[in-house]
Design an enzyme around this catalytic site. Structure first.
Site, mmCIF file in Angstrom:
data_model
loop_
_atom_site.group_PDB
_atom_site.id
_atom_site.type_symbol
_atom_site.label_atom_id
_atom_site.label_comp_id
_atom_site.label_asym_id
_atom_site.label_seq_id
_atom_site.Cartn_x
_atom_site.Cartn_y
_atom_site.Cartn_z
ATOM 1 N N GLU A 189 9.821 9.241 -16.028
ATOM 2 C CA GLU A 189 8.434 9.703 -16.226
ATOM 3 C C GLU A 189 7.928 9.352 -17.622
ATOM 4 O OE1 GLU A 189 7.882 13.894 -14.435
ATOM 5 O OE2 GLU A 189 10.041 13.626 -14.600
ATOM 6 N N TYR A 218 -8.597 -12.208 -46.330
ATOM 7 C CA TYR A 218 -7.970 -10.895 -46.253
ATOM 8 C C TYR A 218 -8.981 -9.770 -46.480
ATOM 9 C CZ TYR A 218 -5.012 -6.898 -47.372
ATOM 10 O OH TYR A 218 -4.435 -5.654 -47.377
ATOM 11 N N HIS A 251 0.833 -1.228 0.000
ATOM 12 C CA HIS A 251 0.000 0.000 0.000
ATOM 13 C C HIS A 251 0.858 1.265 0.000
ATOM 14 C CE1 HIS A 251 -3.311 -2.687 1.445
ATOM 15 N NE2 HIS A 251 -2.306 -3.249 2.097
ATOM 16 N N SER A 310 15.290 22.402 -14.412
ATOM 17 C CA SER A 310 14.095 23.222 -14.585
ATOM 18 C C SER A 310 14.523 24.578 -15.096
ATOM 19 C CB SER A 310 13.377 23.364 -13.243
ATOM 20 O OG SER A 310 12.522 24.490 -13.282
HETATM 21 N N1 ARG Z 1 -0.502 -3.166 -48.660
HETATM 22 C C1 ARG Z 1 -1.316 -4.316 -48.374
HETATM 23 C C2 ARG Z 1 -1.312 -4.612 -46.859
HETATM 24 O O1 ARG Z 1 -0.478 -4.101 -46.204
HETATM 25 C C3 ARG Z 1 -0.795 -5.511 -49.101
HETATM 26 C C4 ARG Z 1 -1.810 -6.533 -49.409
HETATM 27 C C5 ARG Z 1 -2.789 -6.015 -50.396
HETATM 28 N N2 ARG Z 1 -3.661 -7.019 -50.852
HETATM 29 C C6 ARG Z 1 -4.715 -6.723 -51.594
HETATM 30 N N3 ARG Z 1 -5.464 -7.705 -51.959
HETATM 31 N N4 ARG Z 1 -5.015 -5.506 -51.918
HETATM 32 O O2 ARG Z 1 -2.160 -5.318 -46.347
#
Ligand code: ARG
Length: 470
Positions: free
Chosen positions: A302, A329, A168, A289
């Site tokens: 800090e 993706y 504490h 300072s």
């Molecule tokens: N610049 C893109 C990234 O960083 C690369 C991959 C792009 N792929 C795509 N199907 N447009 O994710």
């Protein structure tokens, strides 16, 4: 520049997908889409990945060996140009992958156009980024080991330097300064373990997952995985291109580590203050300072304390990017890099600054000892003595000790200075012998349990820490 109008200064259509496109992107489209400003940091990994891919394509008879050789030599030249600063990064080429490939085509012509066979930027970027994060983990491990080494060196010099231990932030029991420092060595050891664990999970190669479904070309994914130092190829192409766990785990490990550093940084801030004076930092790690000439501020500590905000923010940011993304993706995932790069820069700086401060600090054993003498820190030792020697139940011993502390407080003396007669007025069976346990030295020396603060244990712990961590 109008947002709607196409960017007429850009090539009429992309070099990479010009077949389908009649003209280039709007200026604002290019601006939001471009990643070269930050993903240029993946250049080395991108080139390494392409070299491994080209060598594999040749071995599998998908391209000729002559093409693969031209690609390899060309990529080496691209790397030289990047390293020397001669390379011109182009925003109209969007990202590092297309910048490298376009320059390769300028240098070697026809063979460059065969490099992208059986791969996509989706598996390419996942591979490059994994390679980068893996390197970052290895660098972080080395930095943390160096910080541990500094702490262990200092702990070794202070295995019997007594200071107050706190709970504490109230003085609780005497501990040794070496013991206190070794607590951070343990925390940093677990931090390194987290990076190591994450590294082991990361180490599967996405290359050859192609856009998302795999590829009809007879790739040898095991060959590219091995060439790039991965343990094996990823088992599922959809997962291969859309997994960013490795980045999240890196950021999570970094966040915990950064938070650990803030705890130590906070203690440094406290210890430097006039109220504590447990350590002194030299001019090298303090600032003055502009108005108060007497000040020496622990700014580095800090800032370590503050910069954890960026790291934890980066973790939260990427968690939000990934949340709810359908397979596989999505362009959202391009936003994975900045938080990771910023975290790496920030944490590496903080670790190095902490190491610098540990090597720089001058402990003040006298001030630590004086602080340990205040506040009746050996009260628990008195209670333990009553239990051990008089066979008193601990709860009762706690009560008796509380009365002794109160009496000492009223008289303005330390517990060890309370006359025997006063002790006996509270508990008549107390003998002269009790004073042996009431000094701070006796207190720390008695804490012999494994992992305890006794100087002999701390000496052993210093040795063990060197073996375990360095
Ligand atoms: N610049 C893109 C990234 O960083 C690369 C991959 C792009 N792929 C795509 N199907 N447009 O994710």
């Amino acid at each position: 520049m109008s947002a709607e109008r196409p960017n007429t200064s850009a090539p009429s259509a992309s070099q990479m997908w010009g077949g389908r496109f009649a003209r280039g992107p709007a200026a604002i489209m290019e601006k939001i889409n471009v990643s070269i400003d930050f993903d240029k940091r993946l250049a080395d990994q991108d080139i390494a990945g392409s070299k491994a891919h080209a060598a594999m394509l040749a071995k599998q008879g998908i391209i000729t060996q002559a093409d693969a050789d031209a690609i390899r030599d060309g990529l080496d030249r691209v790397k030289q140009e990047i390293d020397s600063g001669a390379f011109v990064f182009k925003t109209e080429l969007e990202d590092i992958h297309m910048n490298v490939e376009a320059r390769l085509a300028e240098l070697v012509g026809e063979p460059a156009k065969r490099l992208h066979t059986g791969r996509s930027r989706n598996d390419q970027v996942a591979t490059d980024f994994k390679l980068w994060v893996r390197d970052a983990m290895d660098r972080m491990d080395a930095g943390l080991a160096a910080l541990q080494a500094a702490l262990i060196d200092l702990a070794e010099q202070h295995t019997d330097t007594v200071m107050p231990g706190f709970t504490h932030l109230q003085a609780a029991q005497p501990v040794t300064f070496g013991h206190h420092l070794l607590a951070y060595v343990e925390m940093l050891g677990r931090d390194r373990g987290r990076f190591r664990d994450a590294r082991a999970r990361l180490n599967e190669c996405p290359l050859g997952s192609a856009a998302l479904a795999g590829t009809p070309f007879p790739l040898d994914r095991h060959m590219t995985a091995e060439a790039l130092g991965f343990n094996r190829p990823t088992a599922n192409s959809l997962d291969g291109v859309s997994d960013r766990d490795f980045a999240l785990e890196y950021l999570a490990a970094a966040s915990i580590c950064a938070v650990h550093l803030t705890r130590f940084a906070e203690e440094i801030v406290l210890w430097c203050s006039d109220q504590f004076r447990f350590i002194r930092l030299s001019d090298a790690f303090t600032t003055g300072s502009s108005i108060m000439p007497q000040k020496k501020n622990p700014d580095a500590a800090e800032l370590v304390r503050a910069k954890a905000g960026r790291v934890v923010g980066a973790l939260n940011g990427l968690l939000m990017v990934m949340k709810g993304l359908p397979l596989a993706y999505s362009k959202d995932m391009q936003e994975d890099k900045v938080p990771v790069f910023e975290t790496d820069d920030t944490l590496a700086l903080c670790v190095a600054a902490m190491e610098g401060m540990v090597r720089d600090m001058t402990p003040n054993p006298k001030a630590m000892r004086e602080a340990a003498e205040r506040g009746f820190l050996t009260a628990t030792d008195l209670a333990d003595w009553l239990v051990r020697v008089l066979g008193m139940p601990f709860r009762e011993a706690h009560h008796v000790t509380g009365r002794a502390v109160k009496l000492a407080e009223d008289k303005g003396v330390k517990l060890a200075e309370l006359p025997l007669a006063d002790m006996r007025s509270i508990e008549p069976r107390i003998t002269e012998e009790v004073f042996q346990v009431l000094t701070v030295e006796a207190s720390v020396a008695s804490r012999q349990s494994f992992g305890g603060t006794a100087p002999t244990r701390v000496q052993e712990a210093v040795k063990a820490a060197r073996e375990r961590f360095l």
